[in-house]
Scaffold this motif. Sequence first.
Motif, PDB file in Angstrom:
ATOM      1  N   PRO A  86      37.610  46.718  38.294  1.00  0.00           N
ATOM      2  CA  PRO A  86      38.561  45.856  37.746  1.00  0.00           C
ATOM      3  C   PRO A  86      38.369  45.189  36.797  1.00  0.00           C
ATOM      4  O   PRO A  86      38.171  44.070  36.647  1.00  0.00           O
ATOM      5  CB  PRO A  86      39.093  44.956  39.114  1.00  0.00           C
ATOM      6  CG  PRO A  86      37.791  45.003  39.721  1.00  0.00           C
ATOM      7  CD  PRO A  86      37.318  46.066  39.660  1.00  0.00           C
ATOM      8  N   LEU A  87      37.867  45.943  35.461  1.00  0.00           N
ATOM      9  CA  LEU A  87      37.340  45.272  34.445  1.00  0.00           C
ATOM     10  C   LEU A  87      38.258  44.424  33.750  1.00  0.00           C
ATOM     11  O   LEU A  87      38.134  43.203  33.232  1.00  0.00           O
ATOM     12  CB  LEU A  87      36.921  46.244  33.357  1.00  0.00           C
ATOM     13  CG  LEU A  87      35.758  47.162  33.705  1.00  0.00           C
ATOM     14  CD1 LEU A  87      35.444  48.392  32.977  1.00  0.00           C
ATOM     15  CD2 LEU A  87      34.508  46.367  33.667  1.00  0.00           C
ATOM     16  N   VAL A  88      39.727  44.877  33.676  1.00  0.00           N
ATOM     17  CA  VAL A  88      40.786  44.028  33.106  1.00  0.00           C
ATOM     18  C   VAL A  88      41.060  42.896  33.884  1.00  0.00           C
ATOM     19  O   VAL A  88      41.141  41.710  33.005  1.00  0.00           O
ATOM     20  CB  VAL A  88      42.078  45.059  32.781  1.00  0.00           C
ATOM     21  CG1 VAL A  88      43.219  44.233  32.318  1.00  0.00           C
ATOM     22  CG2 VAL A  88      41.858  46.300  31.834  1.00  0.00           C
ATOM     23  N   ALA A  89      41.202  42.873  35.062  1.00  0.00           N
ATOM     24  CA  ALA A  89      41.658  41.882  35.898  1.00  0.00           C
ATOM     25  C   ALA A  89      40.699  40.799  35.750  1.00  0.00           C
ATOM     26  O   ALA A  89      40.998  39.651  35.761  1.00  0.00           O
ATOM     27  CB  ALA A  89      41.992  42.221  37.157  1.00  0.00           C
ATOM     28  N   THR A  90      39.319  41.071  35.825  1.00  0.00           N
ATOM     29  CA  THR A  90      38.147  40.209  35.893  1.00  0.00           C
ATOM     30  C   THR A  90      38.224  39.406  34.565  1.00  0.00           C
ATOM     31  O   THR A  90      37.824  38.386  34.536  1.00  0.00           O
ATOM     32  CB  THR A  90      36.956  40.915  36.164  1.00  0.00           C
ATOM     33  OG1 THR A  90      37.127  41.440  37.345  1.00  0.00           O
ATOM     34  CG2 THR A  90      35.618  39.635  36.248  1.00  0.00           C
ATOM     35  N   HIS A  91      38.345  40.307  33.595  1.00  0.00           N
ATOM     36  CA  HIS A  91      38.407  39.820  32.225  1.00  0.00           C
ATOM     37  C   HIS A  91      39.415  38.694  32.081  1.00  0.00           C
ATOM     38  O   HIS A  91      39.255  37.614  31.609  1.00  0.00           O
ATOM     39  CB  HIS A  91      38.407  40.585  31.122  1.00  0.00           C
ATOM     40  CG  HIS A  91      38.612  40.407  29.739  1.00  0.00           C
ATOM     41  ND1 HIS A  91      37.391  40.034  28.985  1.00  0.00           N
ATOM     42  CD2 HIS A  91      39.537  39.808  29.121  1.00  0.00           C
ATOM     43  CE1 HIS A  91      38.100  39.536  27.813  1.00  0.00           C
ATOM     44  NE2 HIS A  91      39.333  39.264  27.578  1.00  0.00           N
ATOM     45  N   LEU A  92      40.612  38.880  32.625  1.00  0.00           N
ATOM     46  CA  LEU A  92      41.798  38.176  32.390  1.00  0.00           C
ATOM     47  C   LEU A  92      41.610  36.829  33.213  1.00  0.00           C
ATOM     48  O   LEU A  92      42.110  35.642  33.209  1.00  0.00           O
ATOM     49  CB  LEU A  92      43.070  38.855  32.915  1.00  0.00           C
ATOM     50  CG  LEU A  92      43.519  40.109  32.181  1.00  0.00           C
ATOM     51  CD1 LEU A  92      44.807  40.443  32.452  1.00  0.00           C
ATOM     52  CD2 LEU A  92      43.950  39.421  30.476  1.00  0.00           C
ATOM     53  N   ALA A  93      40.697  36.799  34.264  1.00  0.00           N
ATOM     54  CA  ALA A  93      40.709  35.720  35.364  1.00  0.00           C
ATOM     55  C   ALA A  93      39.482  35.000  34.785  1.00  0.00           C
ATOM     56  O   ALA A  93      39.372  33.771  35.327  1.00  0.00           O
ATOM     57  CB  ALA A  93      40.318  36.320  36.623  1.00  0.00           C
ATOM     58  N   ALA A  94      38.767  35.233  33.832  1.00  0.00           N
ATOM     59  CA  ALA A  94      37.726  34.291  33.265  1.00  0.00           C
ATOM     60  C   ALA A  94      38.108  32.870  33.161  1.00  0.00           C
ATOM     61  O   ALA A  94      39.166  32.818  32.292  1.00  0.00           O
ATOM     62  CB  ALA A  94      37.110  34.819  32.130  1.00  0.00           C
ATOM     63  N   GLY A  95      37.637  32.005  33.475  1.00  0.00           N
ATOM     64  CA  GLY A  95      37.975  30.649  33.283  1.00  0.00           C
ATOM     65  C   GLY A  95      38.995  30.272  34.301  1.00  0.00           C
ATOM     66  O   GLY A  95      39.131  29.119  34.517  1.00  0.00           O
ATOM     67  N   ALA A  96      39.605  31.012  34.916  1.00  0.00           N
ATOM     68  CA  ALA A  96      40.572  30.456  36.112  1.00  0.00           C
ATOM     69  C   ALA A  96      40.142  30.985  37.453  1.00  0.00           C
ATOM     70  O   ALA A  96      40.439  30.119  38.533  1.00  0.00           O
ATOM     71  CB  ALA A  96      41.872  31.381  35.930  1.00  0.00           C
ATOM     72  N   VAL A  97      39.292  31.843  37.762  1.00  0.00           N
ATOM     73  CA  VAL A  97      38.648  32.124  38.861  1.00  0.00           C
ATOM     74  C   VAL A  97      37.125  31.971  38.769  1.00  0.00           C
ATOM     75  O   VAL A  97      36.473  32.656  37.955  1.00  0.00           O
ATOM     76  CB  VAL A  97      39.199  33.611  39.318  1.00  0.00           C
ATOM     77  CG1 VAL A  97      38.135  33.942  40.725  1.00  0.00           C
ATOM     78  CG2 VAL A  97      40.468  33.810  39.432  1.00  0.00           C
TER      79      VAL A  97
END
Length: 308
Positions: A86-97
């Motif tokens: 899940p490259l996209v989701a992990t990238h979008l989660a940077a700073g939040a998760v």
Amino acid sequence: MDFQPTEEQRDLRAGVRNLLAGRYGREALRASVESGVCVDRDLWRELGEAGFFALRLPEAEGGVGLGLPEAVLVFEEAGRALVPGPLVATHLAAGAVPGAAAGTAVVTASDLDGSLVAHWGEADAVLGLPGFASTPAEPVRSADPLTPLHRVASAPVPRAHRDEGALLTAALQVGSALRTLELAVRYAGEREQFGRPIGAFQAVKHLCAEMLVRAELARTAVYAAAVTGDPAETAAAKLLADEAAVRNARDCLQVHGGMGFTWEADVHLHLKRAWVRAEQWRTAAEAEELLAADLLEGAVQRVQRRPE
């Protein structure tokens, strides 16, 4: 407005390509398929160290401080290499998760209606779903052996991430479309029939030319949407990229002939991944509806501005 990559952006793309070529080449891809391990945790951490997930995170927060134009370039390379997870989701989660930016945490997200999640069993977190570990999940058969799917009760993706997720997925599709073009052209130059390379035959030339046009059109749309950030342009980019990835993989199969259907060829993996990605973040039907609404709104505004 200039849509051509700068020298720094080209260097960034080249660096990611070199990293993936050395770390996730064909042998590693095959090993993933044979082992059934879709997310390589060591590779995930290496991507994190290289700034893949923290690319758009502000420098003050430990990120690289770049934007969507740079992100689509690196995701294009990941799509070219067929990096699973899940490259996209992990990238979008940077700073939040916690751990997402560094690549020490794998973050996934639901697709579309909030019920289908990829890489559920390999993830440490799900965007928009706290406490996901206790949520019931039912395995769903996937066309792609490296994209396991589960159906859950509800795991809606935050609306703020929908357009960005669609655009980054489109970039992955573009990378795949360009790679199958390369595979087709290379095979057409090597495979001989009637004493000539099959690439010399007009029918094969036409197939490869159509693949090139399709891939470049999609790439241009993705780059433009990354610069403008317009939702309608993002929808168009996803629509074109999905078509390019699926149709190029099919045409690449045709160029390979019977060889393309064998386990030794990589093109079938590109086709299966393209099918799955076409249903992630935004489908063709959703993109068409969004584009139609945008066109209608534009037409209404033009009529309202027209002098009586």
